[in-house]
Design a protein around this motif. Structure first.
Motif, PDB file in Angstrom:
ATOM      1  N   LYS A  97       0.827  -1.207   0.000  1.00  0.00           N
ATOM      2  CA  LYS A  97       0.000   0.000   0.000  1.00  0.00           C
ATOM      3  C   LYS A  97       0.861   1.258   0.000  1.00  0.00           C
ATOM      4  CE  LYS A  97      -4.057  -2.034   2.170  1.00  0.00           C
ATOM      5  NZ  LYS A  97      -4.911  -2.071   3.378  1.00  0.00           N
ATOM      6  N   ALA A  98       1.976   1.209   0.709  1.00  0.00           N
ATOM      7  CA  ALA A  98       2.864   2.373   0.751  1.00  0.00           C
ATOM      8  C   ALA A  98       3.399   2.688  -0.638  1.00  0.00           C
ATOM      9  CB  ALA A  98       4.014   2.110   1.721  1.00  0.00           C
ATOM     10  N   ILE A  99       3.844   1.661  -1.348  1.00  0.00           N
ATOM     11  CA  ILE A  99       4.399   1.874  -2.688  1.00  0.00           C
ATOM     12  C   ILE A  99       3.329   2.414  -3.635  1.00  0.00           C
ATOM     13  CG2 ILE A  99       5.346   0.690  -4.714  1.00  0.00           C
ATOM     14  CD1 ILE A  99       6.801  -1.184  -2.789  1.00  0.00           C
ATOM     15  N   GLU A 100       2.155   1.832  -3.586  1.00  0.00           N
ATOM     16  CA  GLU A 100       1.070   2.288  -4.459  1.00  0.00           C
ATOM     17  C   GLU A 100       0.687   3.737  -4.133  1.00  0.00           C
ATOM     18  OE1 GLU A 100      -3.305   0.744  -6.074  1.00  0.00           O
ATOM     19  OE2 GLU A 100      -2.183  -0.399  -4.569  1.00  0.00           O
ATOM     20  N   ALA A 101       0.677   4.057  -2.846  1.00  0.00           N
ATOM     21  CA  ALA A 101       0.330   5.419  -2.429  1.00  0.00           C
ATOM     22  C   ALA A 101       1.415   6.407  -2.833  1.00  0.00           C
ATOM     23  CB  ALA A 101       0.103   5.462  -0.922  1.00  0.00           C
ATOM     24  N   TRP A 102       2.674   6.043  -2.665  1.00  0.00           N
ATOM     25  CA  TRP A 102       3.771   6.938  -3.086  1.00  0.00           C
ATOM     26  C   TRP A 102       3.686   7.238  -4.577  1.00  0.00           C
ATOM     27  CZ3 TRP A 102       7.330   3.603   0.363  1.00  0.00           C
ATOM     28  CH2 TRP A 102       7.537   4.267   1.591  1.00  0.00           C
ATOM     29  N   LYS A 103       3.411   6.202  -5.370  1.00  0.00           N
ATOM     30  CA  LYS A 103       3.304   6.400  -6.811  1.00  0.00           C
ATOM     31  C   LYS A 103       2.162   7.352  -7.159  1.00  0.00           C
ATOM     32  CE  LYS A 103       5.292   1.957  -8.238  1.00  0.00           C
ATOM     33  NZ  LYS A 103       5.034   0.650  -8.910  1.00  0.00           N
ATOM     34  N   LEU A 104       1.132   7.344  -6.331  1.00  0.00           N
ATOM     35  CA  LEU A 104      -0.016   8.210  -6.585  1.00  0.00           C
ATOM     36  C   LEU A 104       0.249   9.649  -6.164  1.00  0.00           C
ATOM     37  CD1 LEU A 104      -3.046   8.679  -7.264  1.00  0.00           C
ATOM     38  CD2 LEU A 104      -3.536   8.033  -4.882  1.00  0.00           C
ATOM     39  N   VAL A 105       0.699   9.843  -4.930  1.00  0.00           N
ATOM     40  CA  VAL A 105       0.745  11.203  -4.379  1.00  0.00           C
ATOM     41  C   VAL A 105       2.062  11.940  -4.641  1.00  0.00           C
ATOM     42  CG1 VAL A 105      -0.901  10.600  -2.585  1.00  0.00           C
ATOM     43  CG2 VAL A 105       1.533  10.419  -2.097  1.00  0.00           C
TER      44      VAL A 105
END
Length: 240
Positions: A97-105
């Motif tokens: 989730k952290a990686i997916e969130a970093w890629k988003l924000v």
């Protein structure tokens, strides 16, 4: 998309805006109430209403709805993303989730975003703490693509220090690949996994010896394998 699906999406979006408004209100309180307890109750409400499963689609919509040009406002939103990625009251969030969130924000805000996500995915085995999450934002704001701006004496999490070390080593490998045959580069990788980071910048100077002094490649390679026994001043003497 049918009308019921459209209505559901609109409802979800309103919910995420309302959740974010409450989150910001709690963070900005000046009274004696415990903000951590209030945030815990808000997170329980989110999970009770099923909002926790929405996550990234709604966060993306929320980003387009908010004015995040101001760095302080973005920092608040960035913390909110971590808040929404938590599950079942956990203090940390999963690596996925952290990686997916970093890629988003952090898209368009972190020059080394792809390199960072790839490194974390390969080398990190633990969940991401809130402190690490916040430090990544600070790191993204102060470093350039060449890692200029990074202070090795700063109080960075081990994960960030390891990433910088990894990037420097990758750069030294690129330099070696330019000067040396593939076989020597492969052997270099096997022997130099534990070379101190402060020695890596001097490695580049040694490679110049091949051309400046017209030394045999194997001779320079043998010197490199014993680099930890060689003083940097000796290298400078050769090159001056």
């Amino acid at each position: 998309m049918n009308s019921s699906s459209s209505s559901s999406c609109t409802s979800n979006f309103i919910d995420i805006v309302e959740i974010y408004r409450r989150y910001c209100d709690i963070r900005s309180r000046k009274d004696d109430q415990n903000p951590k307890e209030a945030l815990t109750q808000l997170l329980k409400l989110v999970e009770l209403r099923g909002q926790a499963c929405l996550r990234y689609n709604d966060l993306s919509k929320l980003m387009s709805y908010l004015d995040l040009v101001d760095s302080a406002r973005f920092a608040c939103f960035y913390d909110f993303v971590f808040f929404m990625c938590r599950e079942n009251g956990q203090k940390n969030i999963t690596l996925e989730k952290a990686i997916e969130a970093w890629k988003l924000v952090l898209k368009g805000r972190f020059r080394l975003l792809n390199e960072w996500c790839n490194f974390v995915e390969k080398h990190q085995r633990h969940n991401v703490s809130e402190d690490t999450w916040q430090q990544v934002l600070a790191f993204s704001r102060c470093v350039h693509e060449d890692l200029e701006g990074y202070d090795p004496k700063g109080a960075w999490p081990v994960l960030i220090d390891d990433f910088v070390d990894h990037m420097h080593r990758c750069e030294s490998v690129k330099c070696f690949s330019f000067f040396f045959p593939p076989g020597i580069v492969d052997s270099y990788l096997n022997h130099w996994k534990f070379v101190p980071l402060e020695c890596i910048s001097t490695i580049v100077m040694w490679t110049r010896c091949v051309f400046v002094l017209n030394l045999n490649v194997i001779v320079v390679y043998d010197i490199l394998l014993n680099f930890h026994e060689v003083e940097s001043s000796t290298v400078s003497w050769f090159l001056n």
